[in-house]
Design a protein around this motif. Structure first.
Motif, PDB file in Angstrom:
ATOM      1  N   UNK A  84       1.104  -1.236   0.024  1.00  0.00           N
ATOM      2  CA  UNK A  84      -0.133   0.092   0.266  1.00  0.00           C
ATOM      3  C   UNK A  84       0.599   1.333  -0.319  1.00  0.00           C
ATOM      4  N   UNK A  85       1.651   1.027   1.208  1.00  0.00           N
ATOM      5  CA  UNK A  85       2.841   2.469   1.280  1.00  0.00           C
ATOM      6  C   UNK A  85       3.736   2.624  -0.265  1.00  0.00           C
ATOM      7  N   UNK A  86       4.638   1.282  -1.156  1.00  0.00           N
ATOM      8  CA  UNK A  86       5.270   1.435  -1.959  1.00  0.00           C
ATOM      9  C   UNK A  86       4.154   2.522  -3.400  1.00  0.00           C
ATOM     10  N   UNK A  87       2.438   1.979  -3.178  1.00  0.00           N
ATOM     11  CA  UNK A  87       1.857   2.615  -4.214  1.00  0.00           C
ATOM     12  C   UNK A  87       1.344   4.007  -4.240  1.00  0.00           C
ATOM     13  N   UNK A  88       1.192   3.835  -2.712  1.00  0.00           N
ATOM     14  CA  UNK A  88       1.082   5.753  -2.152  1.00  0.00           C
ATOM     15  C   UNK A  88       2.156   6.957  -2.527  1.00  0.00           C
ATOM     16  N   UNK A  89       3.850   5.675  -1.677  1.00  0.00           N
ATOM     17  CA  UNK A  89       4.602   6.932  -2.854  1.00  0.00           C
ATOM     18  C   UNK A  89       4.620   6.592  -3.844  1.00  0.00           C
ATOM     19  N   UNK A  90       4.902   5.883  -4.325  1.00  0.00           N
ATOM     20  CA  UNK A  90       4.794   5.679  -5.813  1.00  0.00           C
ATOM     21  C   UNK A  90       4.255   7.017  -7.175  1.00  0.00           C
ATOM     22  N   UNK A  91       3.066   6.383  -6.490  1.00  0.00           N
ATOM     23  CA  UNK A  91       1.883   7.113  -6.707  1.00  0.00           C
ATOM     24  C   UNK A  91       1.951   9.199  -7.043  1.00  0.00           C
ATOM     25  N   UNK A  92       2.625   9.487  -5.464  1.00  0.00           N
ATOM     26  CA  UNK A  92       2.744  10.978  -4.753  1.00  0.00           C
ATOM     27  C   UNK A  92       3.386  11.458  -6.040  1.00  0.00           C
ATOM     28  N   UNK A  93       4.662  10.814  -6.178  1.00  0.00           N
ATOM     29  CA  UNK A  93       5.730  11.185  -7.114  1.00  0.00           C
ATOM     30  C   UNK A  93       5.186  11.769  -8.701  1.00  0.00           C
ATOM     31  N   UNK A  94       4.421  10.722  -8.943  1.00  0.00           N
ATOM     32  CA  UNK A  94       4.332  10.716 -10.181  1.00  0.00           C
ATOM     33  C   UNK A  94       2.979  12.167 -10.759  1.00  0.00           C
ATOM     34  N   UNK A  95       2.368  11.684  -9.825  1.00  0.00           N
ATOM     35  CA  UNK A  95       1.500  12.859  -9.586  1.00  0.00           C
ATOM     36  C   UNK A  95       1.753  14.304  -9.825  1.00  0.00           C
ATOM     37  N   UNK A  96       2.839  14.061  -9.019  1.00  0.00           N
ATOM     38  CA  UNK A  96       3.587  15.624  -8.313  1.00  0.00           C
ATOM     39  C   UNK A  96       4.459  16.203  -9.669  1.00  0.00           C
ATOM     40  N   UNK A  97       4.916  15.627 -10.359  1.00  0.00           N
ATOM     41  CA  UNK A  97       6.131  15.317 -11.426  1.00  0.00           C
ATOM     42  C   UNK A  97       6.065  14.273 -12.628  1.00  0.00           C
ATOM     43  N   UNK A  98       4.466  14.295 -13.493  1.00  0.00           N
ATOM     44  CA  UNK A  98       4.435  13.763 -14.280  1.00  0.00           C
ATOM     45  C   UNK A  98       4.992  14.477 -15.050  1.00  0.00           C
ATOM     46  N   UNK A  99       5.901  15.274 -15.449  1.00  0.00           N
ATOM     47  CA  UNK A  99       6.648  15.597 -16.702  1.00  0.00           C
ATOM     48  C   UNK A  99       9.005  14.970 -16.107  1.00  0.00           C
ATOM     49  N   UNK A 100       8.774  15.002 -14.764  1.00  0.00           N
ATOM     50  CA  UNK A 100       9.833  14.496 -14.405  1.00  0.00           C
ATOM     51  C   UNK A 100      10.809  15.388 -13.972  1.00  0.00           C
ATOM     52  N   UNK A 101      11.706  15.651 -13.977  1.00  0.00           N
ATOM     53  CA  UNK A 101      12.964  16.981 -13.307  1.00  0.00           C
ATOM     54  C   UNK A 101      12.349  18.359 -14.130  1.00  0.00           C
TER      55      UNK A 101
END
Ligand code: UFG
Length: 339
Positions: A321-338
């Motif tokens: 659950x935490x792997x998915x939550x944390x992974x998704x938080x990153x992609x959602x916040x930075x959909x185009x990467x850096x």
């Protein structure tokens, strides 16, 4: 005392999380990268996470001269070596690219260490060396093999390290066999950033959730597993990172020679389990379509992590659950990467 730790591939997905963990634990990481599969834009982000300026060396490990020059003045206590190519399909197309970078690069690094008397080394290996293991969860003493040039570079690298450790009794070398790292840092500011269409399941799912890809192709639903899809041992990237500091501590406590450890949770999840956990964490419905089996996939891969639990005093602590939550938080916040 181990203080200054060179992290080759330190700007990549795994490397950046290791650098953050090293900073948190009071080490002084030095980031070495040629940015061939990462972005220099990660450096200021990492510096913010680490609350300090980072030493950055932009060198290609294939460049022996530059590598030797760097070691001359760097006073490195230990090396964590991640810089390697890792796309299975590409390794079949361009094996020499893989042997040049993953094998010659490793040898260059070991020679530079030898020249400058650096004795501590941690190597990024992979569960791929187990192939289609007979005993699952897989212990470290299972037979090892390789089904493609990428896997063969990991296998050969382990052999090279074993021989090198045997030749110099002052060396401390630990190979860590990663299972399937996913998730992202708790800040949601660093994470996995594959270029082009992702090969791996988790980043592919994230692209579908972001609306960048229409659906997930589930490669094979007729395997001999409970739901017919392949089983893997997914592990939070933060647990992978802490496995490296645990290995450094083992070395600092006097370990000499060569040894290998699995970094996995010991729990296997199917492709559909991951899809469902991701749906739950993101609240987004994910279209999936059955597709043909992918060549080279093994039905089950799952670590027996007992040896690392006992001898490295390390245990994976994050659940799916935490792997998915944390992974998704990153992609959602930075959909185009850096950017
Ligand atoms: N999968 C899909 N659809 C996709 C991508 C993957 O169904 O679009 C499935 C695969 O068939 C597999 C599972 O999801 O069953 C996991 O696939 P990944 O590519 O994410 O991971 P692998 O276990 O195949 O590969 C990982 C590393 C490799 C390493 C290998 C074995 O990425 O570098 O583990 O250790 F070689």
């Amino acid at each position: 005392m181990i203080k200054r730790v060179l992290v080759t591939g330190g700007a990549g997905f795994i490397g950046s999380h290791i650098v953050a963990d090293l900073c948190e634990k009071g080490y002084e990481p030095i980031v070495l990268d040629n940015f061939s599969n990462s972005s220099p834009k990660i450096i200021p982000v990492l510096e913010k996470i680490c609350s300090k300026k980072l030493e950055l060396v932009q060198i290609d490990i294939k460049d022996k001269e530059k590598l030797f020059n760097f070691f001359k003045s760097a006073s490195v206590d230990a090396v964590i070596h991640l810089a390697a190519y890792k796309a299975v399909g590409e390794s079949v197309e361009k094996p020499l690219k893989y042997y040049e970078n993953n094998i010659s690069g490793l040898v260059n690094l070991l020679l530079a260490m030898q020249e400058h008397k650096v004795k501590n080394f941690i190597f990024s290996s992979s569960a791929t060396v187990y192939g289609d293991a007979k005993v699952v969860p897989i212990p470290e003493n299972s037979p090892i093999s390789a089904a493609n040039p990428y896997g063969r570079t990991k296998l050969m690298s382990e052999e090279i390290l074993k021989d090198t450790a045997f030749s110099d009794k002052d060396l401390s070398i630990i190979a860590l066999r990663y299972f399937n790292p996913i998730g992202a840092h708790k800040s949601a500011d660093i994470g996995e950033l594959p270029s082009g269409i992702p090969n791996n399941l988790f980043p592919y799912i994230a692209q579908v959730a972001l609306g960048k890809l229409p659906h997930l192709n589930v490669f094979g639903n007729d395997y001999d597993t409970p739901d017919g899809t392949c089983i893997r041992d997914y592990i939070h990237i933060l647990d992978i990172a802490s496995g490296h500091t645990a290995a450094l501590e083992k070395i600092a406590s006097g370990f000499k020679g060569f040894d290998v450890y699995n970094l996995g949770t010991g729990i296997g999840y199917s492709v559909l389990d991951i899809v469902n956990a991701f749906k739950k964490a993101s609240g987004i419905d994910l279209p999936v379509k059955p597709a043909a089996r992918r060549a080279g996939d093994v039905p089950r891969s799952c670590a027996n992590p007992d040896k690392a639990n006992k001898e490295l005093n390390w245990k994976a602590k994050y659940n799916l659950e935490e792997m998915c939550k944390d992974g998704w938080a990153w992609y959602k916040k930075h959909p185009e990467g850096f950017v």
